[in-house]
Design a protein around this motif. Structure first.
Motif, PDB file in Angstrom:
ATOM      1  N   SER A  63     -50.871  28.719 -63.396  1.00 14.15           N
ATOM      2  CA  SER A  63     -49.467  29.015 -63.103  1.00 14.15           C
ATOM      3  C   SER A  63     -48.532  28.313 -64.079  1.00 14.15           C
ATOM      4  N   LEU A  64     -48.894  27.103 -64.468  1.00 11.32           N
ATOM      5  CA  LEU A  64     -48.105  26.373 -65.464  1.00 11.32           C
ATOM      6  C   LEU A  64     -48.242  27.023 -66.837  1.00 11.32           C
ATOM      7  N   ARG A  65     -49.471  27.399 -67.177  1.00 14.94           N
ATOM      8  CA  ARG A  65     -49.762  28.002 -68.484  1.00 14.94           C
ATOM      9  C   ARG A  65     -49.028  29.324 -68.658  1.00 14.94           C
ATOM     10  N   ASP A  66     -49.059  30.174 -67.627  1.00 14.34           N
ATOM     11  CA  ASP A  66     -48.430  31.492 -67.770  1.00 14.34           C
ATOM     12  C   ASP A  66     -46.928  31.468 -67.485  1.00 14.34           C
ATOM     13  N   GLY A  67     -46.415  30.301 -67.096  1.00  7.79           N
ATOM     14  CA  GLY A  67     -44.973  30.167 -66.894  1.00  7.79           C
ATOM     15  C   GLY A  67     -44.459  30.662 -65.563  1.00  7.79           C
ATOM     16  N   SER A  68     -45.353  31.066 -64.658  1.00  8.59           N
ATOM     17  CA  SER A  68     -44.895  31.556 -63.358  1.00  8.59           C
ATOM     18  C   SER A  68     -44.396  30.414 -62.474  1.00  8.59           C
ATOM     19  N   VAL A  69     -44.810  29.179 -62.781  1.00  8.59           N
ATOM     20  CA  VAL A  69     -44.312  27.996 -62.083  1.00  8.59           C
ATOM     21  C   VAL A  69     -43.784  27.030 -63.138  1.00  8.59           C
ATOM     22  N   LYS A  70     -42.520  26.635 -62.958  1.00  9.63           N
ATOM     23  CA  LYS A  70     -41.887  25.693 -63.890  1.00  9.63           C
ATOM     24  C   LYS A  70     -41.299  24.544 -63.074  1.00  9.63           C
ATOM     25  N   PRO A  71     -42.153  23.587 -62.729  1.00 11.93           N
ATOM     26  CA  PRO A  71     -41.686  22.516 -61.842  1.00 11.93           C
ATOM     27  C   PRO A  71     -40.905  21.433 -62.578  1.00 11.93           C
ATOM     28  N   ASP A  72     -40.061  20.760 -61.806  1.00 13.52           N
ATOM     29  CA  ASP A  72     -39.388  19.557 -62.278  1.00 13.52           C
ATOM     30  C   ASP A  72     -40.236  18.340 -61.913  1.00 13.52           C
ATOM     31  N   GLU A  87     -55.492  15.707 -68.019  1.00 16.58           N
ATOM     32  CA  GLU A  87     -56.005  15.965 -69.377  1.00 16.58           C
ATOM     33  C   GLU A  87     -55.719  17.402 -69.794  1.00 16.58           C
ATOM     34  N   ALA A  88     -55.995  18.345 -68.891  1.00 18.76           N
ATOM     35  CA  ALA A  88     -55.753  19.759 -69.192  1.00 18.76           C
ATOM     36  C   ALA A  88     -54.253  20.028 -69.349  1.00 18.76           C
ATOM     37  N   TYR A  89     -53.453  19.415 -68.504  1.00 19.82           N
ATOM     38  CA  TYR A  89     -51.998  19.560 -68.568  1.00 19.82           C
ATOM     39  C   TYR A  89     -51.474  19.049 -69.912  1.00 19.82           C
ATOM     40  N   ASP A  90     -51.954  17.900 -70.317  1.00 25.50           N
ATOM     41  CA  ASP A  90     -51.534  17.311 -71.585  1.00 25.50           C
ATOM     42  C   ASP A  90     -51.926  18.206 -72.758  1.00 25.50           C
ATOM     43  N   ALA A  91     -53.124  18.796 -72.692  1.00 23.31           N
ATOM     44  CA  ALA A  91     -53.624  19.644 -73.777  1.00 23.31           C
ATOM     45  C   ALA A  91     -52.840  20.952 -73.907  1.00 23.31           C
ATOM     46  N   MET A  92     -52.156  21.380 -72.846  1.00 19.96           N
ATOM     47  CA  MET A  92     -51.403  22.634 -72.898  1.00 19.96           C
ATOM     48  C   MET A  92     -50.144  22.521 -73.748  1.00 19.96           C
TER      49      MET A  92
END
Length: 127
Positions: A46-55, A73-78
């Protein structure tokens, strides 16, 4: 209390914990929108495809398919455009000092919070 954030993402595999945390966040007017993902992989997608953009993200550490640290780790790598502006709170029942210490090593983690989330802690986060 005024609403502080636009979108809050809660990533935790435990349905009951999600229910309790969501209720506290809602009644504390923490965010306009609270999105719950029981799967860290789904949350990352959801973060990768932009459907969720949290604060802000509340992230459990111990999940069966992917730990909170693996998620980080995965979040940082994106390399998301706004990743440095997103506050991540590790929300865990873990009492392991290693978990607490490791959460402080990530540049994305703003704070480690012991479950359950309380109104008092929520107040501290809003100051």
């Amino acid at each position: 209390m005024p609403i502080r954030y636009k979108t809050c993402l809660l990533v935790d595999d435990n349905y009951i914990d999600n229910f309790v945390t969501r209720k506290i966040l809602e009644s504390g007017n923490f965010a306009e929108e609270i999105i719950v993902q029981q799967s860290p992989q789904d949350a990352l997608e959801s973060l990768r495809d932009g459907s969720v953009k949290p604060d802000v993200i509340f992230l459990d550490i111990r999940m069966p398919t992917m730990s909170g640290f693996e998620f980080l780790e995965a979040y940082d790598a994106m390399n998301l455009d706004n990743s440095d502006k997103v506050k991540i709170f590790m929300l865990s029942s873990s009492l392991d000092p290693t978990d607490i210490a490791n959460s402080g090593k990530s540049r994305h983690v703003a704070r480690f919070i012991h479950k359950p989330l309380t109104y008092e802690v929520l107040e501290e986060l809003n100051t």
